[in-house]
Design an enzyme around this catalytic site. Structure first.
Site, PDB file in Angstrom:
ATOM      1  N   LYS A 164     129.363  14.447  65.423  1.00 18.94           N
ATOM      2  CA  LYS A 164     130.207  13.951  66.353  1.00 18.94           C
ATOM      3  C   LYS A 164     129.953  12.524  66.722  1.00 18.94           C
ATOM      4  CE  LYS A 164     129.520  14.563  70.501  1.00 18.94           C
ATOM      5  NZ  LYS A 164     129.058  13.677  71.615  1.00 18.94           N
ATOM      6  N   LYS A 219     124.703   3.680  73.187  1.00 20.47           N
ATOM      7  CA  LYS A 219     124.297   5.040  72.665  1.00 20.47           C
ATOM      8  C   LYS A 219     124.826   5.139  71.258  1.00 20.47           C
ATOM      9  CE  LYS A 219     122.703   9.229  72.578  1.00 20.47           C
ATOM     10  NZ  LYS A 219     123.070  10.381  73.432  1.00 20.47           N
TER      11      LYS A 219
END
Length: 278
Positions: A224, A156
């Site tokens: 983030k 990811k």
């Protein structure tokens, strides 16, 4: 009927929970004010879809957490995007209590969550992957086991690196085309049909051209995620010069107060740097 406790009913978790309900699962939606322990003690499967590593650690740990209260043999699917090392540590803690944990972050944005066409990258043992797969097949159209615990989060991170870089290049191309007075709608159509074609052009270019940034994936979250990417790359000794540059640009966009916008708002920063801010 299999009971699935879904913790995190936001932009992604809400539609995922809805699709599980449509597929016949008993969905136990867990909101902030609810007891996590009570919910997961009733569940066969636990699905967490939370913003960041501390959020997942908070619901996993403590007397009212997943690890202390989930039934032995239950399956915990974490579809949050968090640090790979945190995933590994939590999977080990869960295994110590007989809980079968997999990290299964998703890609596809809000549209993919609504349409149940998410791409799901899964880390964990082969056996735990097979146990989680029936649930994941409901929310995603591409569900792939990519390795041991933490591997899903690593893949990811790579996904977020590619997406951020592609958005930045599409943003630069749009400002470039606008500066030359080109018919941008026509230009995007022809670019999307050639080697430059990509999902960002298909899904995001229209909003970027109109400067409409209803969030499918917020700048705050991609900022983030790029922090996870740069930290993991540093830890592995891998150079990501373009990725590091895009991480800085995403951070600058956030500092300008655009954290709640869709990540395609990077075009605002490009036009500002080009002296073409509207």
């Amino acid at each position: 009927m299999t009971a699935v406790a879904v913790i995190g009913l936001g932009i992604m978790g809400g539609p995922m929970a809805a699709n599980l309900g449509k597929a016949g699962y008993e969905v136990i939606g867990v909101r902030r004010s609810d007891s996590v322990g009570r919910a997961v003690s009733r569940a066969d499967v636990i699905l967490t879809v939370l913003p960041d590593s501390p959020d997942v650690e908070a619901v996993a740990s403590g007397d009212d957490g997943i690890i202390a209260n989930a039934k032995p043999g239950s399956v915990w699917i974490d579809s949050s995007t968090i640090r790979p090392d945190v995933s590994v540590r939590l999977a080990q803690a869960a295994a110590g209590k007989g809980i079968r944990a997999v990290d299964a972050p998703v890609s596809g944005g809000e549209a993919g969550a609504v349409d149940a066409t998410l791409s799901v990258m899964v880390g964990g043992s082969a056996e735990d992957f097979e146990a989680a797969k029936p649930v994941l097949d409901v929310v995603g159209s591409t569900v792939v086991h990519v390795g041991p615990p933490g591997a899903g989060q690593t893949v990811k991170a790579a996904n977020q690196l590619i997406v951020a870089g592609t958005i930045e290049l599409v943003a630069e191309s749009i400002v470039f085309l606008e500066a030359h007075g080109v018919d941008t709608d026509a230009a995007v159509r022809v670019l999307a049909g050639g080697l430059a074609g990509n999902r960002i052009l298909d899904r995001k270019a229209e909003g970027m051209l109109a400067r409409e940034f209803q969030p499918g994936f917020r700048v705050d979250l991609h900022h983030k995620d790029l922090g996870i990417v740069t930290s993991a790359a540093r830890g592995a000794g891998v150079a990501i010069p373009l990725g590091a540059a895009v991480a800085q640009l995403m951070g600058a966009l956030r500092q300008q107060g655009h954290g709640s916008l869709d990540h395609s708002a990077l075009v605002l920063l490009v036009e500002q740097l080009s002296g073409r801010a509207r």
